[in-house]
Design a protein around this motif. Structure first.
Motif, PDB file in Angstrom:
ATOM      1  N   GLU A  24      19.500 -20.433 -44.004  1.00 35.17           N
ATOM      2  CA  GLU A  24      18.716 -19.417 -44.720  1.00 35.17           C
ATOM      3  C   GLU A  24      17.487 -18.987 -43.923  1.00 35.17           C
ATOM      4  OE1 GLU A  24      19.328 -17.694 -47.555  1.00 35.17           O
ATOM      5  OE2 GLU A  24      21.301 -18.584 -47.289  1.00 35.17           O
ATOM      6  N   LYS A  25      16.938 -19.926 -43.145  1.00 33.80           N
ATOM      7  CA  LYS A  25      15.754 -19.600 -42.323  1.00 33.80           C
ATOM      8  C   LYS A  25      16.098 -18.501 -41.331  1.00 33.80           C
ATOM      9  CE  LYS A  25      12.608 -23.391 -42.350  1.00 33.80           C
ATOM     10  NZ  LYS A  25      12.593 -24.815 -42.120  1.00 33.80           N
ATOM     11  N   CYS A  26      17.321 -18.556 -40.820  1.00 37.34           N
ATOM     12  CA  CYS A  26      17.750 -17.542 -39.859  1.00 37.34           C
ATOM     13  C   CYS A  26      17.900 -16.194 -40.569  1.00 37.34           C
ATOM     14  CB  CYS A  26      19.072 -17.973 -39.212  1.00 37.34           C
ATOM     15  SG  CYS A  26      19.743 -16.715 -38.135  1.00 37.34           S
ATOM     16  N   ARG A  27      18.526 -16.248 -41.750  1.00 37.90           N
ATOM     17  CA  ARG A  27      18.701 -14.989 -42.502  1.00 37.90           C
ATOM     18  C   ARG A  27      17.332 -14.338 -42.770  1.00 37.90           C
ATOM     19  NH1 ARG A  27      17.801 -13.657 -47.231  1.00 37.90           N
ATOM     20  NH2 ARG A  27      17.694 -15.757 -48.106  1.00 37.90           N
ATOM     21  N   GLU A  28      16.415 -15.176 -43.255  1.00 36.48           N
ATOM     22  CA  GLU A  28      15.070 -14.643 -43.564  1.00 36.48           C
ATOM     23  C   GLU A  28      14.381 -14.100 -42.314  1.00 36.48           C
ATOM     24  OE1 GLU A  28      12.790 -17.767 -45.422  1.00 36.48           O
ATOM     25  OE2 GLU A  28      14.298 -17.937 -47.012  1.00 36.48           O
ATOM     26  N   ALA A  29      14.487 -14.844 -41.216  1.00 38.42           N
ATOM     27  CA  ALA A  29      13.797 -14.430 -39.982  1.00 38.42           C
ATOM     28  C   ALA A  29      14.361 -13.100 -39.478  1.00 38.42           C
ATOM     29  CB  ALA A  29      13.940 -15.506 -38.908  1.00 38.42           C
ATOM     30  N   VAL A  30      15.680 -12.958 -39.507  1.00 41.02           N
ATOM     31  CA  VAL A  30      16.279 -11.710 -38.984  1.00 41.02           C
ATOM     32  C   VAL A  30      15.964 -10.550 -39.936  1.00 41.02           C
ATOM     33  CG1 VAL A  30      18.439 -10.555 -38.332  1.00 41.02           C
ATOM     34  CG2 VAL A  30      18.057 -12.937 -37.662  1.00 41.02           C
ATOM     35  N   GLU A  31      15.970 -10.821 -41.239  1.00 43.17           N
ATOM     36  CA  GLU A  31      15.601  -9.753 -42.187  1.00 43.17           C
ATOM     37  C   GLU A  31      14.183  -9.259 -41.920  1.00 43.17           C
ATOM     38  OE1 GLU A  31      18.319 -11.141 -45.972  1.00 43.17           O
ATOM     39  OE2 GLU A  31      16.195 -10.807 -46.309  1.00 43.17           O
ATOM     40  N   LYS A  32      13.275 -10.226 -41.707  1.00 44.67           N
ATOM     41  CA  LYS A  32      11.874  -9.852 -41.438  1.00 44.67           C
ATOM     42  C   LYS A  32      11.777  -9.078 -40.134  1.00 44.67           C
ATOM     43  CE  LYS A  32       9.571 -13.574 -43.867  1.00 44.67           C
ATOM     44  NZ  LYS A  32       9.493 -15.026 -43.637  1.00 44.67           N
ATOM     45  N   ALA A  33      12.477  -9.581 -39.121  1.00 45.07           N
ATOM     46  CA  ALA A  33      12.422  -8.921 -37.808  1.00 45.07           C
ATOM     47  C   ALA A  33      12.885  -7.466 -37.927  1.00 45.07           C
ATOM     48  CB  ALA A  33      13.284  -9.685 -36.805  1.00 45.07           C
ATOM     49  N   LEU A  34      13.952  -7.245 -38.673  1.00 46.16           N
ATOM     50  CA  LEU A  34      14.452  -5.866 -38.824  1.00 46.16           C
ATOM     51  C   LEU A  34      13.446  -5.008 -39.583  1.00 46.16           C
ATOM     52  CD1 LEU A  34      18.228  -6.655 -39.542  1.00 46.16           C
ATOM     53  CD2 LEU A  34      17.328  -5.476 -37.525  1.00 46.16           C
ATOM     54  N   LYS A  35      12.777  -5.608 -40.550  1.00 44.93           N
ATOM     55  CA  LYS A  35      11.742  -4.867 -41.301  1.00 44.93           C
ATOM     56  C   LYS A  35      10.574  -4.488 -40.392  1.00 44.93           C
ATOM     57  CE  LYS A  35      11.769  -5.474 -46.118  1.00 44.93           C
ATOM     58  NZ  LYS A  35      11.890  -6.521 -47.076  1.00 44.93           N
ATOM     59  N   ILE A  36      10.203  -5.417 -39.520  1.00 41.20           N
ATOM     60  CA  ILE A  36       9.084  -5.159 -38.601  1.00 41.20           C
ATOM     61  C   ILE A  36       9.443  -4.039 -37.626  1.00 41.20           C
ATOM     62  CG2 ILE A  36       7.809  -6.182 -36.649  1.00 41.20           C
ATOM     63  CD1 ILE A  36       7.945  -8.873 -38.263  1.00 41.20           C
ATOM     64  N   GLY A  37      10.719  -3.943 -37.278  1.00 40.45           N
ATOM     65  CA  GLY A  37      11.117  -2.859 -36.365  1.00 40.45           C
ATOM     66  C   GLY A  37      12.013  -3.285 -35.214  1.00 40.45           C
ATOM     67  N   TYR A  38      12.269  -4.599 -35.089  1.00 36.83           N
ATOM     68  CA  TYR A  38      13.200  -5.048 -34.041  1.00 36.83           C
ATOM     69  C   TYR A  38      14.568  -4.398 -34.289  1.00 36.83           C
ATOM     70  CZ  TYR A  38      10.002  -8.948 -32.869  1.00 36.83           C
ATOM     71  OH  TYR A  38       8.922  -9.710 -32.492  1.00 36.83           O
ATOM     72  N   ARG A  39      15.186  -3.937 -33.198  1.00 41.92           N
ATOM     73  CA  ARG A  39      16.513  -3.317 -33.314  1.00 41.92           C
ATOM     74  C   ARG A  39      17.491  -3.918 -32.316  1.00 41.92           C
ATOM     75  NH1 ARG A  39      14.591  -2.306 -37.341  1.00 41.92           N
ATOM     76  NH2 ARG A  39      14.192  -0.301 -38.344  1.00 41.92           N
ATOM     77  N   HIS A  40      17.191  -5.135 -31.881  1.00 40.38           N
ATOM     78  CA  HIS A  40      18.022  -5.809 -30.889  1.00 40.38           C
ATOM     79  C   HIS A  40      18.013  -7.282 -31.277  1.00 40.38           C
ATOM     80  CE1 HIS A  40      18.288  -6.862 -26.235  1.00 40.38           C
ATOM     81  NE2 HIS A  40      19.000  -7.682 -26.960  1.00 40.38           N
ATOM     82  N   ILE A  41      19.165  -7.794 -31.653  1.00 38.67           N
ATOM     83  CA  ILE A  41      19.254  -9.178 -32.136  1.00 38.67           C
ATOM     84  C   ILE A  41      20.198  -9.958 -31.222  1.00 38.67           C
ATOM     85  CG2 ILE A  41      19.791 -10.668 -34.128  1.00 38.67           C
ATOM     86  CD1 ILE A  41      17.626  -8.612 -34.854  1.00 38.67           C
ATOM     87  N   ASP A  42      19.749 -11.142 -30.842  1.00 38.37           N
ATOM     88  CA  ASP A  42      20.526 -11.982 -29.929  1.00 38.37           C
ATOM     89  C   ASP A  42      20.978 -13.252 -30.636  1.00 38.37           C
ATOM     90  OD1 ASP A  42      21.088 -12.582 -26.853  1.00 38.37           O
ATOM     91  OD2 ASP A  42      20.350 -14.430 -27.769  1.00 38.37           O
ATOM     92  N   THR A  43      22.312 -13.446 -30.700  1.00 34.36           N
ATOM     93  CA  THR A  43      22.836 -14.686 -31.264  1.00 34.36           C
ATOM     94  C   THR A  43      23.937 -15.200 -30.331  1.00 34.36           C
ATOM     95  OG1 THR A  43      23.836 -15.717 -33.225  1.00 34.36           O
ATOM     96  CG2 THR A  43      24.410 -13.432 -32.839  1.00 34.36           C
TER      97      THR A  43
END
Ligand code: NAP
Length: 272
Positions: A24-43
């Motif tokens: 869940e920590k990952c889900r929350e972190a990526v959701e926040k990142a997308l809200k902030i404006g990140y548009r590039h996610i690395d997994t």
């Protein structure tokens, strides 16, 4: 946001890393990142968090086509059939029809690069992968890849930060019209008490992390993918597009390099 224009693609120069953020920590972190404006996610398959990245993308208000999504094939899946079956699993977990970039996570000697690359090329032909790339490859391994790969290789994702030079590899990437993706760009947090970075940071009223990330993305064809599990740091790392380092400052930071690696190429429990 700055974009890297390479091989007809526009890649957001700043991405969001997700290694060691799980559940869940990952889900929350990526959701926040997308809200902030990140548009590039690395997994990566090895991060054991693809389903949470997928959920975050589903939950966000950002359109899938506006996100640059990278995942990586782990070393146990380098045989042709395993590339394909493990990638199908990745797609399912990520809840998407395609990824923007699929990387060979870390080379190993037992399976010829060509076998893995051919399978990845088939995935491109099937429309499930938009670009292929490599990670943790040396310059000579990159040469071998170029000789055998049916498809152009977009990036080599390697450890790169002020304490570890990648000059030769970066030059090689540029000559091959590739980009370099800097992982562990903050040296896993160790840039944070360097006097030179502090001095430059004071001049621009920026933190050491911001100076480091700016130094990386200000270099031609370099992208950086810092990881942060805290919203404060995520925001801070995103605020690097409103200033520019002087050429002398760029050089001084480059001169901090001392060959210090932070990621253990052993594949023990640290990959959990
Ligand atoms: P990193 O991004 O260099 O550093 C992450 C550490 O820095 C975390 O402890 C984080 O703590 C802290 N941090 C982040 N922003 C900060 C800020 N503004 N101020 C203070 N501390 C801050 O290390 P990394 O996770 O190794 O590398 C980033 C990404 O690269 C990974 O997540 C992964 O996606 C990728 N990677 C790829 C490979 C590969 O083999 N291809 C290997 C390693 C990493 P908080 O979480 O508390 O903010």
């Amino acid at each position: 946001m700055k974009y890297i224009e390479v091989q007809g693609e526009k890649v957001p120069a700043l991405g969001f890393g997700t290694w060691q953020i799980k559940g869940e920590k990952c889900r929350e972190a990526v959701e926040k990142a997308l809200k902030i404006g990140y548009r590039h996610i690395d997994t990566a398959q090895a991060y054991d968090n693809e389903e949470y990245v997928g959920e975050a993308i589903q939950n966000s208000e950002v359109d899938r086509e506006d996100i640059w999504l990278t995942t990586k094939i782990w070393r146990s899946n380098f045989q042709s059939e395993d590339v394909k079956s493990s990638f199908e699993e990745s797609l399912e977990k990520l809840q998407t029809e395609y990824v923007d970039l699929l990387l060979i996570h870390w080379p190993h000697g037992q399976i010829p690069f060509k076998e893995t690359l051919d399978a990845m090329s088939d995935l491109v032909d099937e429309g499930k992968v938009r670009n292929i790339g490599i990670s943790n490859f040396t310059t000579s391994q990159m040469e071998e890849v170029e000789e055998v790969s049916e498809k152009p290789v977009l990036t080599n994702q390697v450890e790169y930060h002020p304490f570890l030079s990648q000059d030769e590899l970066l030059e090689d990437c540029r000559e091959r019209c590739m980009m370099l993706t800097a992982y562990s760009p903050l040296a896993r947090g160790e840039v944070l008490d360097n006097p030179l970075l502090k001095e430059i940071g004071d001049k621009y009223d920026k933190t050491l992390a911001q100076i480091t990330l700016r130094w990386l993305i200000q270099q031609e064809n370099v992208s950086a993918i810092p990881k942060s599990s805290t919203e404060k740091h995520q925001r801070e790392n995103f605020e690097i597009f409103d200033f520019e380092l002087e050429p002398e400052e760029m050089e001084k930071i480059s001169n901090l390099a001392c060959g210090e690696r932070k990621v253990d190429p052993g594949f023990g429990p640290s990959w959990d």
